[in-house]
Design an enzyme around this catalytic site. Sequence first.
Site, PDB file in Angstrom:
ATOM      1  N   CYS A  96      -6.149  -5.438  -2.399  1.00  0.00           N
ATOM      2  CA  CYS A  96      -5.475  -4.665  -1.355  1.00  0.00           C
ATOM      3  C   CYS A  96      -6.391  -4.662  -0.136  1.00  0.00           C
ATOM      4  O   CYS A  96      -7.493  -4.100  -0.190  1.00  0.00           O
ATOM      5  CB  CYS A  96      -5.215  -3.246  -1.850  1.00  0.00           C
ATOM      6  SG  CYS A  96      -4.331  -2.270  -0.628  1.00  0.00           S
ATOM      7  N   GLY A  97      -5.932  -5.315   0.929  1.00  0.00           N
ATOM      8  CA  GLY A  97      -6.784  -5.479   2.111  1.00  0.00           C
ATOM      9  C   GLY A  97      -7.053  -4.163   2.818  1.00  0.00           C
ATOM     10  O   GLY A  97      -8.208  -3.812   3.087  1.00  0.00           O
ATOM     11  N   HIS A  98      -5.978  -3.422   3.108  1.00  0.00           N
ATOM     12  CA  HIS A  98      -6.207  -2.150   3.811  1.00  0.00           C
ATOM     13  C   HIS A  98      -7.005  -1.227   2.896  1.00  0.00           C
ATOM     14  O   HIS A  98      -7.843  -0.458   3.351  1.00  0.00           O
ATOM     15  CB  HIS A  98      -4.868  -1.492   4.217  1.00  0.00           C
ATOM     16  CG  HIS A  98      -4.361  -0.517   3.205  1.00  0.00           C
ATOM     17  ND1 HIS A  98      -3.517  -0.860   2.171  1.00  0.00           N
ATOM     18  CD2 HIS A  98      -4.647   0.800   3.012  1.00  0.00           C
ATOM     19  CE1 HIS A  98      -3.284   0.202   1.416  1.00  0.00           C
ATOM     20  NE2 HIS A  98      -3.952   1.218   1.905  1.00  0.00           N
ATOM     21  N   HIS A 216       5.937  -8.611  -3.152  1.00  0.00           N
ATOM     22  CA  HIS A 216       5.815  -8.094  -1.794  1.00  0.00           C
ATOM     23  C   HIS A 216       6.706  -8.953  -0.887  1.00  0.00           C
ATOM     24  O   HIS A 216       6.652 -10.193  -0.967  1.00  0.00           O
ATOM     25  CB  HIS A 216       4.371  -8.175  -1.292  1.00  0.00           C
ATOM     26  CG  HIS A 216       3.459  -7.167  -1.932  1.00  0.00           C
ATOM     27  ND1 HIS A 216       3.036  -7.264  -3.234  1.00  0.00           N
ATOM     28  CD2 HIS A 216       2.897  -6.036  -1.429  1.00  0.00           C
ATOM     29  CE1 HIS A 216       2.244  -6.234  -3.518  1.00  0.00           C
ATOM     30  NE2 HIS A 216       2.143  -5.474  -2.436  1.00  0.00           N
ATOM     31  N   ASP A 242       4.416  -0.915   3.893  1.00  0.00           N
ATOM     32  CA  ASP A 242       3.026  -0.795   4.331  1.00  0.00           C
ATOM     33  C   ASP A 242       2.995  -0.329   5.774  1.00  0.00           C
ATOM     34  O   ASP A 242       3.623  -0.940   6.634  1.00  0.00           O
ATOM     35  CB  ASP A 242       2.350  -2.178   4.187  1.00  0.00           C
ATOM     36  CG  ASP A 242       0.840  -2.077   4.211  1.00  0.00           C
ATOM     37  OD1 ASP A 242       0.310  -1.142   4.844  1.00  0.00           O
ATOM     38  OD2 ASP A 242       0.190  -2.944   3.615  1.00  0.00           O
ATOM     39  N   CYS A 246      -0.882  -5.023   6.476  1.00  0.00           N
ATOM     40  CA  CYS A 246      -1.040  -5.533   5.112  1.00  0.00           C
ATOM     41  C   CYS A 246      -2.072  -6.670   5.066  1.00  0.00           C
ATOM     42  O   CYS A 246      -1.796  -7.804   5.496  1.00  0.00           O
ATOM     43  CB  CYS A 246       0.292  -6.015   4.531  1.00  0.00           C
ATOM     44  SG  CYS A 246       0.177  -6.289   2.753  1.00  0.00           S
ATOM     45  N   GLY A 247      -3.220  -6.360   4.511  1.00  0.00           N
ATOM     46  CA  GLY A 247      -4.312  -7.344   4.481  1.00  0.00           C
ATOM     47  C   GLY A 247      -3.995  -8.562   3.627  1.00  0.00           C
ATOM     48  O   GLY A 247      -4.233  -9.703   4.041  1.00  0.00           O
TER      49      GLY A 247
HETATM   50  O1  PYC Z   1      -3.341  -4.279   2.748  1.00  0.00           O
HETATM   51  O2  PYC Z   1      -3.213  -5.804   1.178  1.00  0.00           O
HETATM   52  C1  PYC Z   1      -2.868  -4.734   1.686  1.00  0.00           C
HETATM   53  C2  PYC Z   1      -1.835  -3.938   1.005  1.00  0.00           C
HETATM   54  C3  PYC Z   1      -1.136  -4.287  -0.120  1.00  0.00           C
HETATM   55  C4  PYC Z   1      -0.280  -3.225  -0.401  1.00  0.00           C
HETATM   56  C5  PYC Z   1      -0.491  -2.256   0.551  1.00  0.00           C
HETATM   57  N1  PYC Z   1      -1.455  -2.718   1.389  1.00  0.00           N
END
Ligand code: PYC
Length: 321
Positions: A96-98, A216, A242, A246-247
């Site tokens: 999960c990036g964020h 996703h 998100d 979304c990272g």
């Molecule tokens: O930032 O990768 C992300 C992410 C995945 C689901 C919510 N945020």
Amino acid sequence: MAASRSSLPAELRVVDSHTEGEPTRVVLDGWPLLAGTTMGERRDSLRRDGDALRRAVVREPRGHQAMVGALLTPPVQEGSTAGVIFFNSQTYLGMCGHGLMGVARTLQHLGRIGEGCWRFDTPAGTVAAELSSGGIVTIENVPARCAALDVELEVPGLGVLRGDVAYGGNWFFLVEPGERPLELVDAPELTRQAVAIQRALDAAGVAGTGGARIDHIELSGPPARPDAHARNFVLCSSGDYDRSPCGTGTSAMIAARHARGLLAPGERWRQESITGGLFTCWIERELDDAVLPCIQGRAFVTGETLLRFDPDDPFREGFGP
Ligand code: PYC
């Protein structure tokens, strides 16, 4: 403390943050130590023996559907600071990036790490996070790759759509549904469209490499901010969208753009979210069948809480979708 499906600790200390609008709740202590020598094994052990804790931490009434939880574990790789298992109200995430930006800022807030570069082990692989001033965090994600371009999908109510299947730590279906700008006020309708796409993907058996479920859906449109290249709306595996760009989704997006010959290593891609949050991203280098994505955003601590689980509380394990 022994973990069992029905047991919850009396209390858990958590730190909340947001990354470009999307919340992360880091659980600091009170969880059982997880069995396993890889992060994948530890995630499976949490799913098997401690899932009540996941539900209790991120579901209502203590959390909500958009919240992502992060459980810290000892690292599994030499040189890493910690292991992290991400989860939401429905399930577990590969990466999960964020959330990783939130974890790094939380540890900085607690004085456990300072500005500089740190490594974290996740079920999807080891990821680096560099803390700079002003809340800025830059992550070097796991390798991202595009599995298929221009996949045609018949979606009831939406017609035939064409999208790309790409991986950035989670699997994404990337679609540009039309010319209409993506507006926050339309989030309920965008959610309905993304759910319809998710169902159509499942029904048609469209999957990632090795049959991995695409969980996703990323809708793209023109940017609202003058400094962004595109705006997105990402429906997550929680069933909510998100708030950040979304990272892992942006990593998947730049892998797909690279596969189309539209993004060269080093070139900046500024991804805006439906809320107006911004990630700046680039391909650090090309790998054999993938690219190494870097994502930069800002995360801020929003609260420190002691969650309590009264044995008499009928909602101690949370409720909701
Ligand atoms: O930032 O990768 C992300 C992410 C995945 C689901 C919510 N945020």
